[in-house]
Scaffold this motif. Sequence first.
Motif, short mmCIF file in Angstrom:
data_model
loop_
_atom_site.label_atom_id
_atom_site.label_comp_id
_atom_site.label_asym_id
_atom_site.label_seq_id
_atom_site.Cartn_x
_atom_site.Cartn_y
_atom_site.Cartn_z
N HIS A 177 0.82 -1.21 0.00
CA HIS A 177 0.00 0.00 0.00
C HIS A 177 0.85 1.27 0.00
CE1 HIS A 177 -3.64 -2.26 0.28
NE2 HIS A 177 -3.29 -2.81 1.44
N ALA A 178 2.02 1.21 0.63
CA ALA A 178 2.87 2.41 0.74
C ALA A 178 3.75 2.62 -0.49
CB ALA A 178 3.75 2.32 1.98
N THR A 179 3.71 1.70 -1.42
CA THR A 179 4.50 1.81 -2.65
C THR A 179 3.60 2.22 -3.81
OG1 THR A 179 6.03 0.07 -1.92
CG2 THR A 179 5.99 0.56 -4.28
N SER A 180 3.97 3.27 -4.50
CA SER A 180 3.18 3.74 -5.64
C SER A 180 3.78 3.24 -6.94
CB SER A 180 3.13 5.27 -5.65
OG SER A 180 4.42 5.80 -5.95
N MET A 224 6.39 -11.54 0.85
CA MET A 224 5.37 -12.55 1.14
C MET A 224 4.92 -12.45 2.59
SD MET A 224 5.42 -16.70 0.71
CE MET A 224 4.92 -16.74 -1.00
N ILE A 225 5.86 -12.24 3.50
CA ILE A 225 5.51 -12.10 4.92
C ILE A 225 4.59 -10.90 5.09
CG2 ILE A 225 6.41 -11.54 7.21
CD1 ILE A 225 8.95 -13.14 6.41
N ARG A 226 4.95 -9.77 4.48
CA ARG A 226 4.12 -8.57 4.56
C ARG A 226 2.73 -8.81 3.97
NH1 ARG A 226 5.67 -3.34 5.30
NH2 ARG A 226 7.85 -2.86 5.74
N ALA A 227 2.68 -9.47 2.83
CA ALA A 227 1.41 -9.69 2.14
C ALA A 227 0.47 -10.54 2.98
CB ALA A 227 1.66 -10.35 0.79
N ILE A 232 0.35 -10.65 6.22
CA ILE A 232 -0.11 -9.86 7.36
C ILE A 232 -1.23 -8.92 6.93
CG2 ILE A 232 0.56 -8.07 9.02
CD1 ILE A 232 3.38 -9.34 9.00
N GLN A 233 -1.09 -8.36 5.72
CA GLN A 233 -2.09 -7.41 5.19
C GLN A 233 -3.14 -8.19 4.41
OE1 GLN A 233 1.06 -5.12 3.18
NE2 GLN A 233 0.46 -3.36 4.42
N GLU A 234 -4.21 -8.56 5.06
CA GLU A 234 -5.20 -9.47 4.49
C GLU A 234 -5.97 -8.91 3.31
OE1 GLU A 234 -7.73 -10.88 7.55
OE2 GLU A 234 -6.12 -11.81 8.71
N ASP A 235 -5.91 -7.59 3.12
CA ASP A 235 -6.69 -7.00 2.03
C ASP A 235 -5.94 -6.99 0.70
OD1 ASP A 235 -4.85 -5.20 3.10
OD2 ASP A 235 -6.01 -3.45 2.47
N ILE A 236 -4.75 -7.55 0.67
CA ILE A 236 -3.99 -7.60 -0.59
C ILE A 236 -4.50 -8.76 -1.44
CG2 ILE A 236 -1.70 -7.96 -1.60
CD1 ILE A 236 -0.50 -6.56 0.77
N ALA A 237 -4.69 -8.49 -2.72
CA ALA A 237 -5.35 -9.45 -3.62
C ALA A 237 -4.62 -10.78 -3.74
CB ALA A 237 -5.49 -8.82 -5.01
N VAL A 238 -3.30 -10.81 -3.53
CA VAL A 238 -2.56 -12.05 -3.72
C VAL A 238 -2.67 -13.01 -2.55
CG1 VAL A 238 -0.86 -11.12 -5.33
CG2 VAL A 238 -0.45 -10.95 -2.87
N ASN A 239 -3.39 -12.64 -1.50
CA ASN A 239 -3.50 -13.53 -0.35
C ASN A 239 -4.10 -14.88 -0.72
OD1 ASN A 239 -2.90 -13.12 2.65
ND2 ASN A 239 -3.26 -11.05 1.91
N GLU A 240 -5.10 -14.89 -1.58
CA GLU A 240 -5.70 -16.16 -2.00
C GLU A 240 -4.69 -16.98 -2.81
OE1 GLU A 240 -8.39 -19.13 -1.98
OE2 GLU A 240 -8.50 -17.24 -0.87
N LEU A 241 -3.89 -16.30 -3.63
CA LEU A 241 -2.85 -16.97 -4.41
C LEU A 241 -1.82 -17.60 -3.47
CD1 LEU A 241 -1.64 -17.53 -7.24
CD2 LEU A 241 -0.47 -15.32 -7.06
#
Length: 208
Positions: free
Chosen positions: A24-27, A104-107, A109-118
């Motif tokens: 989220h903090a990376t544009s 991957m560790i960050r992703a 933790i942040q459950e709203d990132i789309a790749v979580n299901e992947l």
Amino acid sequence: MEYNQKQLSILEAAEKLFASHGFHATSVRDIAHEADVNIAMISYYFGSKEKLIEAIFLKRIIAWKITLTATLSDTTRSYVERFDALVETYVTRVMSNPCFNLMMIRAQIQEDIAVNELIHENKKEVHDVIKSFINEGQESGVFKNDVDIMMMVVTLVGTTNHIMSTRHHFQRMSNLEHLTDTELQEYLIRHTSNHLKNLFKAILIHEA
């Protein structure tokens, strides 16, 4: 999928920034600056930031699944040799790609990132491959039957990721400040692999 050099530069830049700053903090502008490309090129190749992070995960995940399957299906080696090779391969992969694994560790933790299901699907597939291999070893009488395979996989992943992400604390606590980054990485791969192989042998193998 084969990527050209520009695409690889974008993927590498995004991986580095997602690992250090989070998704989220990376544009897209940050990624374009890091990769030395214009924003339009990122849009052209990947469409969006969400599709970009998905491409990073797919690239890494597909390569890992191919390697994992090849390692465990090599019947020229014993079950114990193949499991040792799995441990060494996984530890080397994580230690050699810290940006991706931190991402991957960050992703996760942040459950709203789309790749979580992947990520979840990949974890399940990897677990099933390892479970199938251990079950074969159990049927052959090589491995014990009372094995908590889920906890073994968690131990492999958790221990390796912890040492990778806190490597400089480990370096100081182990009085290894004299090692260069390359030497430290080689040490961590060897030391972590040996520790985990010995641990898993105690869990898996029947006592002589």
